[in-house]
Design a protein around this motif. Structure first.
Motif, PDB file in Angstrom:
ATOM      1  N   LEU A  85       1.167  -1.602   0.199  1.00 48.09           N
ATOM      2  CA  LEU A  85       0.039  -0.226   0.325  1.00 48.09           C
ATOM      3  C   LEU A  85       1.007   1.473   0.174  1.00 48.09           C
ATOM      4  O   LEU A  85       1.854   1.546   0.803  1.00 48.09           O
ATOM      5  CB  LEU A  85      -1.241  -0.152   1.375  1.00 48.09           C
ATOM      6  N   ALA A  86       0.856   2.255  -0.676  1.00 47.98           N
ATOM      7  CA  ALA A  86       1.342   3.500  -0.348  1.00 47.98           C
ATOM      8  C   ALA A  86       0.801   4.354   0.719  1.00 47.98           C
ATOM      9  O   ALA A  86      -0.122   4.068   0.986  1.00 47.98           O
ATOM     10  CB  ALA A  86       0.736   4.520  -2.219  1.00 47.98           C
ATOM     11  N   TYR A  87       1.644   5.303   0.796  1.00 51.42           N
ATOM     12  CA  TYR A  87       1.677   5.862   2.365  1.00 51.42           C
ATOM     13  C   TYR A  87       2.322   6.729   2.820  1.00 51.42           C
ATOM     14  O   TYR A  87       3.211   6.387   2.323  1.00 51.42           O
ATOM     15  CB  TYR A  87       1.743   4.764   3.934  1.00 51.42           C
ATOM     16  N   VAL A  88       2.004   7.956   2.932  1.00 49.54           N
ATOM     17  CA  VAL A  88       2.879   9.235   2.444  1.00 49.54           C
ATOM     18  C   VAL A  88       2.304   9.403   4.265  1.00 49.54           C
ATOM     19  O   VAL A  88       1.482   9.890   4.362  1.00 49.54           O
ATOM     20  CB  VAL A  88       1.979  10.533   2.001  1.00 49.54           C
ATOM     21  N   ARG A  89       3.641   9.984   4.461  1.00 52.78           N
ATOM     22  CA  ARG A  89       3.831  10.127   6.110  1.00 52.78           C
ATOM     23  C   ARG A  89       3.879  11.543   6.184  1.00 52.78           C
ATOM     24  O   ARG A  89       3.331  11.642   7.048  1.00 52.78           O
ATOM     25  CB  ARG A  89       5.376   9.426   6.312  1.00 52.78           C
ATOM     26  N   ALA A  90       4.417  12.634   5.510  1.00 47.32           N
ATOM     27  CA  ALA A  90       4.995  13.767   5.823  1.00 47.32           C
ATOM     28  C   ALA A  90       3.754  14.468   5.360  1.00 47.32           C
ATOM     29  O   ALA A  90       2.857  13.959   3.980  1.00 47.32           O
ATOM     30  CB  ALA A  90       5.675  14.659   4.899  1.00 47.32           C
ATOM     31  N   GLY A  91       2.979  15.386   6.346  1.00 50.17           N
ATOM     32  CA  GLY A  91       2.005  16.163   5.605  1.00 50.17           C
ATOM     33  C   GLY A  91       0.296  15.119   5.438  1.00 50.17           C
ATOM     34  O   GLY A  91      -0.713  16.062   5.221  1.00 50.17           O
ATOM     35  N   ARG A  92       0.205  14.691   6.425  1.00 53.47           N
ATOM     36  CA  ARG A  92      -1.035  14.444   6.128  1.00 53.47           C
ATOM     37  C   ARG A  92      -1.747  14.967   7.410  1.00 53.47           C
ATOM     38  O   ARG A  92      -1.204  15.109   8.913  1.00 53.47           O
ATOM     39  CB  ARG A  92      -0.503  12.234   6.272  1.00 53.47           C
ATOM     40  N   ASP A  93      -2.926  15.006   7.152  1.00 56.42           N
ATOM     41  CA  ASP A  93      -4.283  15.433   8.083  1.00 56.42           C
ATOM     42  C   ASP A  93      -5.338  14.845   8.097  1.00 56.42           C
ATOM     43  O   ASP A  93      -5.078  13.784   7.525  1.00 56.42           O
ATOM     44  CB  ASP A  93      -3.977  16.999   7.102  1.00 56.42           C
ATOM     45  N   ALA A  94      -5.999  14.819   9.155  1.00 54.84           N
ATOM     46  CA  ALA A  94      -7.325  14.291   9.871  1.00 54.84           C
ATOM     47  C   ALA A  94      -8.923  15.388   9.816  1.00 54.84           C
ATOM     48  O   ALA A  94      -8.367  16.653  10.242  1.00 54.84           O
ATOM     49  CB  ALA A  94      -6.915  13.537  10.873  1.00 54.84           C
ATOM     50  N   ALA A  95      -9.889  14.828  10.113  1.00 53.58           N
ATOM     51  CA  ALA A  95     -10.512  15.353   9.649  1.00 53.58           C
ATOM     52  C   ALA A  95     -11.730  14.708  10.763  1.00 53.58           C
ATOM     53  O   ALA A  95     -11.428  13.644  10.727  1.00 53.58           O
ATOM     54  CB  ALA A  95     -10.922  16.556   9.394  1.00 53.58           C
ATOM     55  N   ASN A  96     -13.204  15.394  11.044  1.00 54.59           N
ATOM     56  CA  ASN A  96     -14.793  14.706  11.355  1.00 54.59           C
ATOM     57  C   ASN A  96     -14.312  13.681   9.404  1.00 54.59           C
ATOM     58  O   ASN A  96     -15.017  14.822   8.839  1.00 54.59           O
ATOM     59  CB  ASN A  96     -15.197  15.838  11.599  1.00 54.59           C
ATOM     60  N   SER A  97     -15.377  12.662  10.112  1.00 60.93           N
ATOM     61  CA  SER A  97     -14.780  11.906   8.869  1.00 60.93           C
ATOM     62  C   SER A  97     -16.898  11.165   9.035  1.00 60.93           C
ATOM     63  O   SER A  97     -17.075  10.742   8.535  1.00 60.93           O
ATOM     64  CB  SER A  97     -14.202  10.444   9.312  1.00 60.93           C
ATOM     65  N   LEU A 117     -15.111   3.837  -1.800  1.00 63.43           N
ATOM     66  CA  LEU A 117     -13.258   3.393   0.165  1.00 63.43           C
ATOM     67  C   LEU A 117     -12.432   3.546  -0.600  1.00 63.43           C
ATOM     68  O   LEU A 117     -11.348   3.753   0.919  1.00 63.43           O
ATOM     69  CB  LEU A 117     -14.601   2.462   0.810  1.00 63.43           C
ATOM     70  N   ASP A 118     -12.398   3.477  -1.406  1.00 58.88           N
ATOM     71  CA  ASP A 118     -10.374   2.245  -1.722  1.00 58.88           C
ATOM     72  C   ASP A 118     -10.225   4.587  -2.532  1.00 58.88           C
ATOM     73  O   ASP A 118      -9.283   4.351  -1.803  1.00 58.88           O
ATOM     74  CB  ASP A 118     -11.170   1.230  -3.038  1.00 58.88           C
ATOM     75  N   LEU A 119     -10.932   4.322  -2.950  1.00 55.94           N
ATOM     76  CA  LEU A 119     -10.838   6.188  -3.499  1.00 55.94           C
ATOM     77  C   LEU A 119     -10.578   6.917  -2.232  1.00 55.94           C
ATOM     78  O   LEU A 119      -9.388   7.559  -2.278  1.00 55.94           O
ATOM     79  CB  LEU A 119     -11.631   6.480  -4.305  1.00 55.94           C
ATOM     80  N   LEU A 120     -10.809   6.212  -1.102  1.00 58.05           N
ATOM     81  CA  LEU A 120     -11.386   7.623   0.418  1.00 58.05           C
ATOM     82  C   LEU A 120      -9.923   7.051   1.159  1.00 58.05           C
ATOM     83  O   LEU A 120      -9.004   8.657   1.791  1.00 58.05           O
ATOM     84  CB  LEU A 120     -12.154   7.301   1.171  1.00 58.05           C
ATOM     85  N   TYR A 121      -9.353   5.826   1.066  1.00 58.80           N
ATOM     86  CA  TYR A 121      -8.453   5.425   1.333  1.00 58.80           C
ATOM     87  C   TYR A 121      -6.900   5.738   0.810  1.00 58.80           C
ATOM     88  O   TYR A 121      -6.609   6.080   1.337  1.00 58.80           O
ATOM     89  CB  TYR A 121      -8.255   3.950   1.376  1.00 58.80           C
ATOM     90  N   ARG A 122      -7.338   5.719  -0.186  1.00 55.37           N
ATOM     91  CA  ARG A 122      -6.101   6.560  -1.555  1.00 55.37           C
ATOM     92  C   ARG A 122      -6.028   7.401  -0.843  1.00 55.37           C
ATOM     93  O   ARG A 122      -4.971   8.545  -0.825  1.00 55.37           O
ATOM     94  CB  ARG A 122      -6.821   6.266  -2.566  1.00 55.37           C
ATOM     95  N   ALA A 123      -7.073   8.691  -0.714  1.00 58.09           N
ATOM     96  CA  ALA A 123      -6.764  10.097  -0.649  1.00 58.09           C
ATOM     97  C   ALA A 123      -6.359  10.795   0.753  1.00 58.09           C
ATOM     98  O   ALA A 123      -5.746  11.466   0.861  1.00 58.09           O
ATOM     99  CB  ALA A 123      -8.192  10.591  -0.452  1.00 58.09           C
ATOM    100  N   ASN A 124      -6.497   9.349   1.777  1.00 60.78           N
ATOM    101  CA  ASN A 124      -6.494  10.060   2.397  1.00 60.78           C
ATOM    102  C   ASN A 124      -5.188   9.262   3.585  1.00 60.78           C
ATOM    103  O   ASN A 124      -4.443  10.275   4.037  1.00 60.78           O
ATOM    104  CB  ASN A 124      -7.640   9.809   3.700  1.00 60.78           C
ATOM    105  N   PHE A 125      -4.679   8.510   2.368  1.00 62.67           N
ATOM    106  CA  PHE A 125      -3.397   7.671   2.686  1.00 62.67           C
ATOM    107  C   PHE A 125      -1.892   8.153   1.785  1.00 62.67           C
ATOM    108  O   PHE A 125      -1.288   7.702   1.951  1.00 62.67           O
ATOM    109  CB  PHE A 125      -3.308   6.443   3.543  1.00 62.67           C
ATOM    110  N   ALA A 126      -2.646   7.696   0.594  1.00 59.35           N
ATOM    111  CA  ALA A 126      -1.473   7.938  -0.878  1.00 59.35           C
ATOM    112  C   ALA A 126      -1.231   8.695  -0.835  1.00 59.35           C
ATOM    113  O   ALA A 126      -0.509   8.294  -2.078  1.00 59.35           O
ATOM    114  CB  ALA A 126      -1.759   6.459  -1.249  1.00 59.35           C
ATOM    115  N   GLU A 127      -2.029  10.268  -1.164  1.00 60.50           N
ATOM    116  CA  GLU A 127      -1.836  11.715  -1.957  1.00 60.50           C
ATOM    117  C   GLU A 127      -1.816  12.671  -0.843  1.00 60.50           C
ATOM    118  O   GLU A 127      -1.658  12.693   0.439  1.00 60.50           O
ATOM    119  CB  GLU A 127      -2.447  11.265  -2.781  1.00 60.50           C
ATOM    120  N   GLU A 128      -0.845  13.582  -1.737  1.00 60.90           N
ATOM    121  CA  GLU A 128      -0.270  14.863  -1.357  1.00 60.90           C
ATOM    122  C   GLU A 128      -1.413  15.538  -0.708  1.00 60.90           C
ATOM    123  O   GLU A 128      -1.444  16.491   0.703  1.00 60.90           O
ATOM    124  CB  GLU A 128       0.978  15.552  -1.950  1.00 60.90           C
TER     125      GLU A 128
END
Length: 236
Positions: A85-97, A117-128
């Protein structure tokens, strides 16, 4: 056989656990007879809708320094990458889901839940770019095959699918789930955490062959899970 998976988009172990479960399902002889349903679980229903950087949030939650929090994120990234799985560590954020969960229920009605669901995970963990940026949720809904105007109306109506989200959360609570990911096989067998694929294989086989009361599997030793107090941090 139905497998229900309670998860939250903010939960990295849900992202990882989904991949491990799918690896087990892929080699399950009866996979064609398994229905997978994704259920809602908010780790922090009171979280603000404004996105905040993850690393400072981790540091504050666990009372650690920023360097330690960055190392914890790297540990989770290592687990994700081990699953391909791709995982972008730097700069990731979080908010109300909550809105994401509402949109997933809308997607389920149109047969596009798994894709979204796959797209949401990709957007949250694998994209800048932030998965919580204004307009991003509707963009992802369209990418998943949903009508953009309908998705925008769902998002604008705060009550749309809200009851469905709360019902999922109430069901999880009644089953004793305090964190996610939480996997339930035919309402007879429960698996907590992002367990190894072999554990999911065993659960699939047991649920297929048995007709027993819901039995927690490794409930006391849940591997890789997120709860109201935070996410399990990998040991370095």
């Amino acid at each position: 056989m139905r497998v229900e998976i309670w998860s939250d988009i903010n939960c990295p172990w849900c992202y990882i656990g989904k991949a491990r479960f799918e690896r087990a399902l892929e080699r399950f002889p009866h996979r064609g007879d398994v229905e997978v349903v994704h259920r809602s679980f908010e780790l922090d229903p009171r979280a603000p809708h404004q996105a905040r950087p993850v690393v400072p949030l981790l540091a504050a939650k666990y009372g650690m320094g920023l360097e330690q929090a960055e190392a914890a994120e790297q540990g989770i990234a290592d687990n994700a990458q081990a699953e391909g799985l791709a995982y972008v560590r730097a700069g990731r954020d979080a908010a109300n889901s909550f809105d994401m969960h509402r949109m997933l229920h809308f997607a389920a009605e149109h047969g596009r839940q798994a894709a979204l669901l796959d797209l949401l995970y990709r957007a949250n963990f694998a994209e800048e770019a932030s998965a919580f940026a204004p307009g991003r949720l509707v963009e992802l809904a369209v990418e998943a095959g949903l009508d953009g105007a309908q998705a925008a109306r769902v998002l604008a109506d705060r009550q749309a699918y809200a009851d469905a989200v709360r019902e999922d959360e109430a069901t999880a609570s009644a089953m004793g789930a305090t964190g996610v990911p939480f996997f339930v096989f035919d309402r007879r067998l429960g698996v907590s955490g992002a367990q190894p694929a072999d554990t999911f294989t065993a659960a699939l086989e047991q649920a297929w062959e048995s007709r027993t009361v819901l039995t927690p599997v490794d409930a006391e030793n849940a591997a890789g899970a997120c709860g109201p107090d935070g996410c399990e941090l990998p040991q370095r």
